[in-house]
Design an enzyme around this catalytic site. Structure first.
Site, PDB file in Angstrom:
ATOM      1  N   SER A  92      32.926  30.809  42.721  1.00  0.00           N
ATOM      2  CA  SER A  92      33.516  29.532  42.277  1.00  0.00           C
ATOM      3  C   SER A  92      32.752  28.314  42.790  1.00  0.00           C
ATOM      4  O   SER A  92      32.520  27.370  42.021  1.00  0.00           O
ATOM      5  CB  SER A  92      34.991  29.464  42.700  1.00  0.00           C
ATOM      6  OG  SER A  92      35.718  30.441  42.006  1.00  0.00           O
ATOM      7  N   THR A 150      43.108  31.893  45.018  1.00  0.00           N
ATOM      8  CA  THR A 150      42.841  33.281  44.642  1.00  0.00           C
ATOM      9  C   THR A 150      43.571  34.235  45.576  1.00  0.00           C
ATOM     10  O   THR A 150      44.406  33.806  46.387  1.00  0.00           O
ATOM     11  CB  THR A 150      41.306  33.528  44.551  1.00  0.00           C
ATOM     12  OG1 THR A 150      41.100  34.816  43.989  1.00  0.00           O
ATOM     13  CG2 THR A 150      40.611  33.440  45.889  1.00  0.00           C
ATOM     14  N   LYS A 202      48.158  33.460  45.147  1.00  0.00           N
ATOM     15  CA  LYS A 202      48.535  32.860  43.868  1.00  0.00           C
ATOM     16  C   LYS A 202      50.057  32.758  43.688  1.00  0.00           C
ATOM     17  O   LYS A 202      50.549  31.826  43.062  1.00  0.00           O
ATOM     18  CB  LYS A 202      47.943  33.665  42.711  1.00  0.00           C
ATOM     19  CG  LYS A 202      46.442  33.487  42.564  1.00  0.00           C
ATOM     20  CD  LYS A 202      45.924  34.250  41.361  1.00  0.00           C
ATOM     21  CE  LYS A 202      44.422  34.209  41.285  1.00  0.00           C
ATOM     22  NZ  LYS A 202      43.868  34.920  40.128  1.00  0.00           N
ATOM     23  N   ASP A 241      44.283  31.353  34.388  1.00  0.00           N
ATOM     24  CA  ASP A 241      43.857  32.735  34.117  1.00  0.00           C
ATOM     25  C   ASP A 241      44.360  33.209  32.750  1.00  0.00           C
ATOM     26  O   ASP A 241      43.623  33.860  31.991  1.00  0.00           O
ATOM     27  CB  ASP A 241      44.411  33.697  35.180  1.00  0.00           C
ATOM     28  CG  ASP A 241      43.653  33.628  36.495  1.00  0.00           C
ATOM     29  OD1 ASP A 241      42.464  33.256  36.481  1.00  0.00           O
ATOM     30  OD2 ASP A 241      44.260  33.949  37.540  1.00  0.00           O
ATOM     31  N   GLY A 282      47.028  48.144  35.041  1.00  0.00           N
ATOM     32  CA  GLY A 282      47.284  47.342  36.238  1.00  0.00           C
ATOM     33  C   GLY A 282      48.578  46.566  36.063  1.00  0.00           C
ATOM     34  O   GLY A 282      49.020  46.330  34.916  1.00  0.00           O
ATOM     35  N   THR A 294      51.158  52.529  40.386  1.00  0.00           N
ATOM     36  CA  THR A 294      52.546  52.516  40.879  1.00  0.00           C
ATOM     37  C   THR A 294      53.462  52.203  39.700  1.00  0.00           C
ATOM     38  O   THR A 294      53.481  51.072  39.199  1.00  0.00           O
ATOM     39  CB  THR A 294      52.715  51.451  41.987  1.00  0.00           C
ATOM     40  OG1 THR A 294      51.710  51.690  42.978  1.00  0.00           O
ATOM     41  CG2 THR A 294      54.087  51.515  42.623  1.00  0.00           C
TER      42      THR A 294
HETATM   43  P1  NAP Z   1      46.545  42.549  42.657  1.00  0.00           P
HETATM   44  O1  NAP Z   1      47.665  41.626  42.390  1.00  0.00           O
HETATM   45  O2  NAP Z   1      46.299  43.032  44.045  1.00  0.00           O
HETATM   46  O3  NAP Z   1      46.752  43.847  41.689  1.00  0.00           O
HETATM   47  C1  NAP Z   1      45.874  44.928  41.748  1.00  0.00           C
HETATM   48  C2  NAP Z   1      46.280  45.965  40.680  1.00  0.00           C
HETATM   49  O4  NAP Z   1      45.284  46.978  40.660  1.00  0.00           O
HETATM   50  C3  NAP Z   1      47.612  46.658  40.955  1.00  0.00           C
HETATM   51  O5  NAP Z   1      48.223  46.952  39.738  1.00  0.00           O
HETATM   52  C4  NAP Z   1      47.164  47.937  41.677  1.00  0.00           C
HETATM   53  O6  NAP Z   1      48.040  49.033  41.474  1.00  0.00           O
HETATM   54  C5  NAP Z   1      45.884  48.248  40.959  1.00  0.00           C
HETATM   55  N1  NAP Z   1      44.986  49.021  41.791  1.00  0.00           N
HETATM   56  C6  NAP Z   1      44.375  48.619  42.939  1.00  0.00           C
HETATM   57  N2  NAP Z   1      43.604  49.596  43.430  1.00  0.00           N
HETATM   58  C7  NAP Z   1      43.771  50.666  42.579  1.00  0.00           C
HETATM   59  C8  NAP Z   1      43.243  51.989  42.561  1.00  0.00           C
HETATM   60  N3  NAP Z   1      42.387  52.404  43.506  1.00  0.00           N
HETATM   61  N4  NAP Z   1      43.607  52.800  41.549  1.00  0.00           N
HETATM   62  C9  NAP Z   1      44.455  52.381  40.586  1.00  0.00           C
HETATM   63  N5  NAP Z   1      44.991  51.144  40.558  1.00  0.00           N
HETATM   64  C10 NAP Z   1      44.646  50.292  41.545  1.00  0.00           C
HETATM   65  O7  NAP Z   1      45.146  41.909  42.196  1.00  0.00           O
HETATM   66  P2  NAP Z   1      44.891  40.897  40.980  1.00  0.00           P
HETATM   67  O8  NAP Z   1      45.044  39.501  41.436  1.00  0.00           O
HETATM   68  O9  NAP Z   1      45.705  41.358  39.822  1.00  0.00           O
HETATM   69  O10 NAP Z   1      43.332  41.129  40.722  1.00  0.00           O
HETATM   70  C11 NAP Z   1      42.871  42.359  40.217  1.00  0.00           C
HETATM   71  C12 NAP Z   1      41.388  42.303  39.907  1.00  0.00           C
HETATM   72  O11 NAP Z   1      41.127  41.332  38.914  1.00  0.00           O
HETATM   73  C13 NAP Z   1      40.512  41.920  41.100  1.00  0.00           C
HETATM   74  O12 NAP Z   1      39.377  42.735  41.076  1.00  0.00           O
HETATM   75  C14 NAP Z   1      40.149  40.466  40.829  1.00  0.00           C
HETATM   76  O13 NAP Z   1      38.904  40.123  41.400  1.00  0.00           O
HETATM   77  C15 NAP Z   1      40.068  40.469  39.315  1.00  0.00           C
HETATM   78  N6  NAP Z   1      40.314  39.158  38.696  1.00  0.00           N
HETATM   79  C16 NAP Z   1      39.360  38.681  37.849  1.00  0.00           C
HETATM   80  C17 NAP Z   1      39.558  37.457  37.231  1.00  0.00           C
HETATM   81  C18 NAP Z   1      38.519  36.904  36.294  1.00  0.00           C
HETATM   82  O14 NAP Z   1      38.576  35.722  35.978  1.00  0.00           O
HETATM   83  N7  NAP Z   1      37.588  37.713  35.808  1.00  0.00           N
HETATM   84  C19 NAP Z   1      40.729  36.713  37.471  1.00  0.00           C
HETATM   85  C20 NAP Z   1      41.684  37.251  38.330  1.00  0.00           C
HETATM   86  C21 NAP Z   1      41.463  38.482  38.938  1.00  0.00           C
HETATM   87  P3  NAP Z   1      49.258  49.350  42.479  1.00  0.00           P
HETATM   88  O15 NAP Z   1      50.403  48.517  41.990  1.00  0.00           O
HETATM   89  O16 NAP Z   1      49.474  50.806  42.325  1.00  0.00           O
HETATM   90  O17 NAP Z   1      48.795  48.981  43.862  1.00  0.00           O
END
Ligand code: NAP
Length: 274
Positions: free
Chosen positions: A23, A66, A70, A106, A129, A154
């Site tokens: 960023s 981030t 959030k 987002d 997810g 989950t």
């Molecule tokens: P979060 O709230 O922590 O959610 C993570 C999700 O991924 C949960 O559903 C979790 O499942 C699942 N997960 C994590 N590890 C896993 C594994 N080993 N196997 C299966 N499922 C798994 O995170 P978030 O904010 O949603 O962000 C998720 C990803 O998106 C990150 O990599 C982040 O960098 C990326 N992101 C990208 C952008 C973009 O602009 N490109 C924007 C936002 C986020 P459980 O519920 O089972 O734990």
């Protein structure tokens, strides 16, 4: 190049960890390109509420928010835009004379990235997810796609998300039964350094015409490589990342973001250390 001076405005990102955030590279490039007298810094913190206080006091004119803050900051802002309230997550703070406004860029960024590649209204969409990003994507797509289903490691989280969005959910083991046209990964599975992993089996992509992965490191995750091999349109995480940043820039400055300059800065920063 704008020199830092007594009037230079301050912006930044709060999160933890922040070691690999792109960023600052993208926003500073946009400010420089547009001749805006501002700098954007990374504030790795364990106390987001203290950062909001600091934003009022210093002032910090705007902040990106981030992982993992959030949702946590929601109740500490003066105003939260209705869509961000509905999603339950703020990724952008705008400081207007000490009044802190929260937005979620987002969700519209994900929608815009998808709409740039595909007409959505006839598609059955499967979101892998159920975390913060999944929530933003699900809210963005719920009235745009023919059908939206979420699936998550989950199951309870998938059920809860589906309940709040008003869409369907399915266990991951049954995800292939959805015969989804559009599959979106919102988990970190496949992200550097675990690049040999995919969040779903190839069977889940059998019906897909388009696949988006919101991971941007690496550019082509295993999921996207598989999707490309199967003939799907693929959309990488940089498309959502750049658009959410561009929307932040517009909220902060009132101007259209120099998206292509931001893209060039992103590309340059991606060449740097991971
Ligand atoms: P979060 O709230 O922590 O959610 C993570 C999700 O991924 C949960 O559903 C979790 O499942 C699942 N997960 C994590 N590890 C896993 C594994 N080993 N196997 C299966 N499922 C798994 O995170 P978030 O904010 O949603 O962000 C998720 C990803 O998106 C990150 O990599 C982040 O960098 C990326 N992101 C990208 C952008 C973009 O602009 N490109 C924007 C936002 C986020 P459980 O519920 O089972 O734990």
């Amino acid at each position: 190049m704008v020199e830092i001076n007594v009037r230079t405005a301050l912006y930044g990102i709060i999160g933890n960890p922040l070691g690999h955030t792109l960023s600052p590279a993208v926003h500073n490039a946009a400010f420089r390109f547009s001749g805006i007298d501002a700098v954007y810094l990374a504030f790795e913190t364990s106390d987001p509420v203290a950062c909001l206080k600091a934003a009022r006091a210093l002032p910090i004119n705007g902040m990106s928010v981030t992982i993992p803050f959030k949702s946590r900051i929601l109740d500490h802002l003066d105003y939260v835009e209705p869509a961000a309230r509905e999603i339950g997550a703020v990724n952008t703070v705008v400081n207007r004379d000490g009044i802190l406004h929260g937005w979620n860029t987002d969700a519209p960024a994900a929608l815009e990235a998808l709409e740039a590649c595909s007409e959505l209204s006839h598609l059955r969409c499967l979101i892998i997810g159920a975390g913060g990003a999944a929530k933003a994507v699900a809210f963005a797509l719920k009235d745009r796609c023919r059908e939206v289903t979420v699936s998550n490691r989950t199951e309870q989280s998938a059920r809860t998300l589906a309940g709040s969005v008003g869409c369907g959910w399915t266990p991951l083991s049954d995800a292939h039964r959805q015969k989804a046209d559009l599959v979106i990964n919102t988990t970190p599975v496949g992200m550097h350094p675990d690049t040999g992993k995919s969040p779903v089996t190839e069977q889940v992509l059998e019906n897909a015409t388009a696949v988006m992965d919101i991971i941007y490191r690496p550019r082509k995750t295993l999921l996207l490589e598989t999707a490309a091999r199967l003939g799907c349109t693929t959309i990488g995480g940089e498309e959502m990342f750049l658009r959410q940043a561009a929307r932040q820039y517009s909220l902060w400055t009132g101007k259209t973001a120099p998206l292509e300059r931001m893209r060039a800065a992103f590309e340059e920063a991606m060449k740097g250390p991971r």
